[in-house]
Design an enzyme around this catalytic site. Structure first.
Site, PDB file in Angstrom:
ATOM      1  N   ARG A   5     -13.598   4.168   3.496  1.00  0.00           N
ATOM      2  CA  ARG A   5     -15.046   4.048   3.340  1.00  0.00           C
ATOM      3  C   ARG A   5     -15.550   5.142   2.399  1.00  0.00           C
ATOM      4  O   ARG A   5     -15.258   6.310   2.598  1.00  0.00           O
ATOM      5  CB  ARG A   5     -15.703   4.175   4.719  1.00  0.00           C
ATOM      6  N   VAL A  26      -0.445   6.224   4.500  1.00  0.00           N
ATOM      7  CA  VAL A  26       0.220   5.563   5.627  1.00  0.00           C
ATOM      8  C   VAL A  26       1.446   4.793   5.138  1.00  0.00           C
ATOM      9  O   VAL A  26       2.528   4.864   5.733  1.00  0.00           O
ATOM     10  CB  VAL A  26      -0.736   4.601   6.375  1.00  0.00           C
ATOM     11  N   GLY A  27       1.290   4.075   4.017  1.00  0.00           N
ATOM     12  CA  GLY A  27       2.387   3.237   3.511  1.00  0.00           C
ATOM     13  C   GLY A  27       3.603   4.061   3.121  1.00  0.00           C
ATOM     14  O   GLY A  27       4.739   3.766   3.522  1.00  0.00           O
ATOM     15  N   VAL A  82      -2.067  -2.912   9.387  1.00  0.00           N
ATOM     16  CA  VAL A  82      -2.510  -1.542   9.670  1.00  0.00           C
ATOM     17  C   VAL A  82      -3.932  -1.303   9.130  1.00  0.00           C
ATOM     18  O   VAL A  82      -4.697  -0.526   9.683  1.00  0.00           O
ATOM     19  CB  VAL A  82      -1.541  -0.503   9.051  1.00  0.00           C
ATOM     20  N   ASN A 134      -7.722  -1.081   8.216  1.00  0.00           N
ATOM     21  CA  ASN A 134      -8.930  -1.160   9.058  1.00  0.00           C
ATOM     22  C   ASN A 134     -10.040  -1.968   8.393  1.00  0.00           C
ATOM     23  O   ASN A 134     -10.049  -2.075   7.174  1.00  0.00           O
ATOM     24  CB  ASN A 134      -9.444   0.267   9.310  1.00  0.00           C
ATOM     25  N   GLY A 146       0.874  -1.179   0.000  1.00  0.00           N
ATOM     26  CA  GLY A 146       0.000   0.000   0.000  1.00  0.00           C
ATOM     27  C   GLY A 146       0.904   1.220   0.000  1.00  0.00           C
ATOM     28  O   GLY A 146       1.576   1.498   0.999  1.00  0.00           O
ATOM     29  N   ALA A 147       0.952   1.903  -1.152  1.00  0.00           N
ATOM     30  CA  ALA A 147       1.824   3.083  -1.264  1.00  0.00           C
ATOM     31  C   ALA A 147       1.009   4.363  -1.124  1.00  0.00           C
ATOM     32  O   ALA A 147       1.311   5.386  -1.737  1.00  0.00           O
ATOM     33  CB  ALA A 147       2.584   3.054  -2.590  1.00  0.00           C
ATOM     34  N   HIS A 183      -9.439  -1.123  18.262  1.00  0.00           N
ATOM     35  CA  HIS A 183      -9.041   0.184  17.758  1.00  0.00           C
ATOM     36  C   HIS A 183     -10.278   1.047  17.583  1.00  0.00           C
ATOM     37  O   HIS A 183     -11.289   0.586  17.084  1.00  0.00           O
ATOM     38  CB  HIS A 183      -8.351  -0.017  16.418  1.00  0.00           C
TER      39      HIS A 183
HETATM   40  N1  LIG Z   1      -4.578   0.769  12.425  1.00  0.00           N
HETATM   41  C1  LIG Z   1      -4.548   2.079  12.490  1.00  0.00           C
HETATM   42  O1  LIG Z   1      -4.353   2.653  13.543  1.00  0.00           O
HETATM   43  C2  LIG Z   1      -4.734   2.880  11.226  1.00  0.00           C
HETATM   44  C3  LIG Z   1      -4.383   4.243  11.175  1.00  0.00           C
HETATM   45  C4  LIG Z   1      -4.517   4.926   9.973  1.00  0.00           C
HETATM   46  C5  LIG Z   1      -4.999   4.279   8.843  1.00  0.00           C
HETATM   47  N2  LIG Z   1      -5.372   2.966   8.947  1.00  0.00           N
HETATM   48  C6  LIG Z   1      -5.870   2.222   7.779  1.00  0.00           C
HETATM   49  O2  LIG Z   1      -4.775   1.999   6.885  1.00  0.00           O
HETATM   50  C7  LIG Z   1      -5.272   1.829   5.561  1.00  0.00           C
HETATM   51  C8  LIG Z   1      -4.490   2.739   4.621  1.00  0.00           C
HETATM   52  O3  LIG Z   1      -4.750   4.103   4.888  1.00  0.00           O
HETATM   53  P1  LIG Z   1      -4.176   5.240   3.914  1.00  0.00           P
HETATM   54  O4  LIG Z   1      -4.565   6.535   4.483  1.00  0.00           O
HETATM   55  O5  LIG Z   1      -2.745   4.956   3.598  1.00  0.00           O
HETATM   56  O6  LIG Z   1      -5.063   4.942   2.595  1.00  0.00           O
HETATM   57  P2  LIG Z   1      -4.683   5.312   1.089  1.00  0.00           P
HETATM   58  O7  LIG Z   1      -5.962   5.239   0.334  1.00  0.00           O
HETATM   59  O8  LIG Z   1      -3.871   6.555   1.048  1.00  0.00           O
HETATM   60  O9  LIG Z   1      -3.726   4.095   0.633  1.00  0.00           O
HETATM   61  C9  LIG Z   1      -4.165   2.789   0.429  1.00  0.00           C
HETATM   62  C10 LIG Z   1      -3.360   2.204  -0.729  1.00  0.00           C
HETATM   63  O10 LIG Z   1      -3.690   0.792  -0.843  1.00  0.00           O
HETATM   64  C11 LIG Z   1      -3.586   0.493  -2.225  1.00  0.00           C
HETATM   65  N3  LIG Z   1      -4.238  -0.778  -2.532  1.00  0.00           N
HETATM   66  C12 LIG Z   1      -5.578  -1.038  -2.638  1.00  0.00           C
HETATM   67  N4  LIG Z   1      -5.757  -2.335  -2.966  1.00  0.00           N
HETATM   68  C13 LIG Z   1      -4.540  -2.888  -3.075  1.00  0.00           C
HETATM   69  C14 LIG Z   1      -4.072  -4.198  -3.377  1.00  0.00           C
HETATM   70  N5  LIG Z   1      -4.922  -5.194  -3.663  1.00  0.00           N
HETATM   71  N6  LIG Z   1      -2.733  -4.418  -3.402  1.00  0.00           N
HETATM   72  C15 LIG Z   1      -1.860  -3.422  -3.135  1.00  0.00           C
HETATM   73  N7  LIG Z   1      -2.244  -2.167  -2.824  1.00  0.00           N
HETATM   74  C16 LIG Z   1      -3.562  -1.912  -2.806  1.00  0.00           C
HETATM   75  C17 LIG Z   1      -4.224   1.694  -2.915  1.00  0.00           C
HETATM   76  O11 LIG Z   1      -3.889   1.751  -4.291  1.00  0.00           O
HETATM   77  C18 LIG Z   1      -3.671   2.848  -2.090  1.00  0.00           C
HETATM   78  O12 LIG Z   1      -2.483   3.354  -2.667  1.00  0.00           O
HETATM   79  C19 LIG Z   1      -6.789   2.126   5.645  1.00  0.00           C
HETATM   80  O13 LIG Z   1      -7.484   0.895   5.786  1.00  0.00           O
HETATM   81  C20 LIG Z   1      -6.905   2.939   6.929  1.00  0.00           C
HETATM   82  O14 LIG Z   1      -8.195   2.849   7.493  1.00  0.00           O
HETATM   83  C21 LIG Z   1      -5.240   2.274  10.098  1.00  0.00           C
END
Ligand SMILES: NC(=O)c1ccc[n+]([C@@H]2O[C@H](COP(=O)([O-])OP(=O)(O)OC[C@H]3O[C@@H](n4cnc5c(N)ncnc54)[C@H](O)[C@@H]3O)[C@@H](O)[C@H]2O)c1
Length: 309
Positions: free
Chosen positions: A83, A14-15, A119, A121, A10-11, A176
């Site tokens: 969402r 967060v990634g 990470v 959700n 996931g780039a 969480h």
């Molecule tokens: N656990 C925690 O405390 C916490 C905190 C923040 C965010 N999150 C969760 O982390 C996740 C990412 O958040 P974000 O802000 O980086 O979102 P984002 O939309 O910026 O990034 C998500 C990335 O995942 C990629 N992706 C989707 N399907 C894919 C697949 N099959 N293979 C590879 N990559 C794929 C997308 O292309 C996108 O670049 C969300 O689910 C968010 O709710 C969790």
């Protein structure tokens, strides 16, 4: 000796921020993976081009191919959808479960000895999916949420009392988000419980703000959700594992009898070291805390039941 290798799947926000923190601390070489072509390659190249200025030699590159992730020490899973309007929580749950299952199957095949940090959700339910998809033992599937929730609590405590965040410690348990259980009697400033430093209504207000911490940022940003603090949370876990620091950090792990809970991923304090989750750090709960913790555990169980339907 080769540097450690961390794959971040996931780039997105967060990634990419996690990749930046790890590379710029020269903690490990980083491979950034995404399903979108060009996105991880572009961000990987951009991060690599910052290295001469920042002054580190960690490698960073992006890919769409799991062959490039082979033999990673840690795999961080951030891939998923946010969402969308009109999408129910259950729709999001099912969609992200599909994404997490597919990426973890591929990553686990390429790195059979890796430690997975989840990470995506809804966090605790996604940990169940990652454990099932990888076939890894529970020591090597760990969810990041508690470090973030406790960092938020620490921020609010430090701001309220006008003290350094460094002297502020917070203790959170449970799932969480809104079912999180802040343990204020174990949350301290220089060792003194905040329940002795603040009136009860202020403590409760800080606890509530912490439980709504994610929503507060979303409401301000309008699009997207928090990523600087979440990435810092992942970094702290990665560092404790790769440097075998044995930090005691709140993480989502599969409980097997600890805290009286069987076979549910939920946030508890654990020792993180080279073997991953090395031990659950158990404490006695008061009856009120136990009720709140069990409510949290039930909420995770309900999501897992939806996935098994
Ligand atoms: N656990 C925690 O405390 C916490 C905190 C923040 C965010 N999150 C969760 O982390 C996740 C990412 O958040 P974000 O802000 O980086 O979102 P984002 O939309 O910026 O990034 C998500 C990335 O995942 C990629 N992706 C989707 N399907 C894919 C697949 N099959 N293979 C590879 N990559 C794929 C997308 O292309 C996108 O670049 C969300 O689910 C968010 O709710 C969790």
């Amino acid at each position: 000796m080769a540097r450690n290798k961390v794959t971040v799947i996931g780039a997105g926000n967060v990634g990419a921020t996690t990749a930046q923190r790890i590379a710029e601390a020269a903690l490990a070489d980083v491979v950034l993976v995404d399903i979108v072509e060009g996105l991880p390659q572009g961000k990987g190249l951009d991060l690599a081009e910052a290295a001469p200025v920042v002054g580190h030699d960690a490698g960073v590159r992006g890919t769409n191919d799991y062959a490039d992730t082979a033999d990673s020490d840690i795999v961080v899973v951030t891939s998923g959808l946010a969402r969308q309007p009109g999408m129910s929580r259950d729709d999001l749950l099912t969609k992200n479960a599909g994404i997490v299952r597919s990426v973890v199957e591929q990553a686990a095949k390429a790195s059979p000895n890796a430690i997975i940090i989840v990470v995506t959700n809804p966090l605790d339910a996604m940990c169940h999916v990652a454990m099932d998809a990888s076939g890894f033992p529970r020591e090597r599937v760990i969810g990041m949420a508690g470090v973030l929730d406790s960092a938020r609590f620490r921020t609010f405590i430090a701001q309220e009392l006008g003290v350094s965040v460094e002297d502020t410690h917070a203790f959170v348990l449970g799932g969480h988000g809104d079912t999180m259980v802040p343990l204020s009697r174990y949350s301290t400033v220089a060792g003194v419980p905040i329940t002795e430093l603040l009136p009860a209504d202020r403590v409760r207000a800080l606890e509530e703000r912490t439980a709504n911490g994610g929503a507060e940022v979303v409401a301000l940003l309008k699009t997207g959700s928090a990523f600087y603090a979440p990435a810092a949370g992942v970094f702290e876990m990665v560092e404790s594992i790769l440097l075998d620091r044995k930090r005691v950090l709140p993480c989502a792990v599969l409980l097997r009898g600890e805290f009286g809970v069987e076979e549910v991923f939920v946030g508890v304090p654990v020792i993180l070291g080279a073997a991953g989750m090395e031990r659950v750090f158990e404490i006695e709960l008061t009856s009120d805390e136990r009720v709140a913790f069990e409510r949290s555990v039930d909420a995770v169980r309900e999501l897992v039941a939806v996935l098994e339907r």
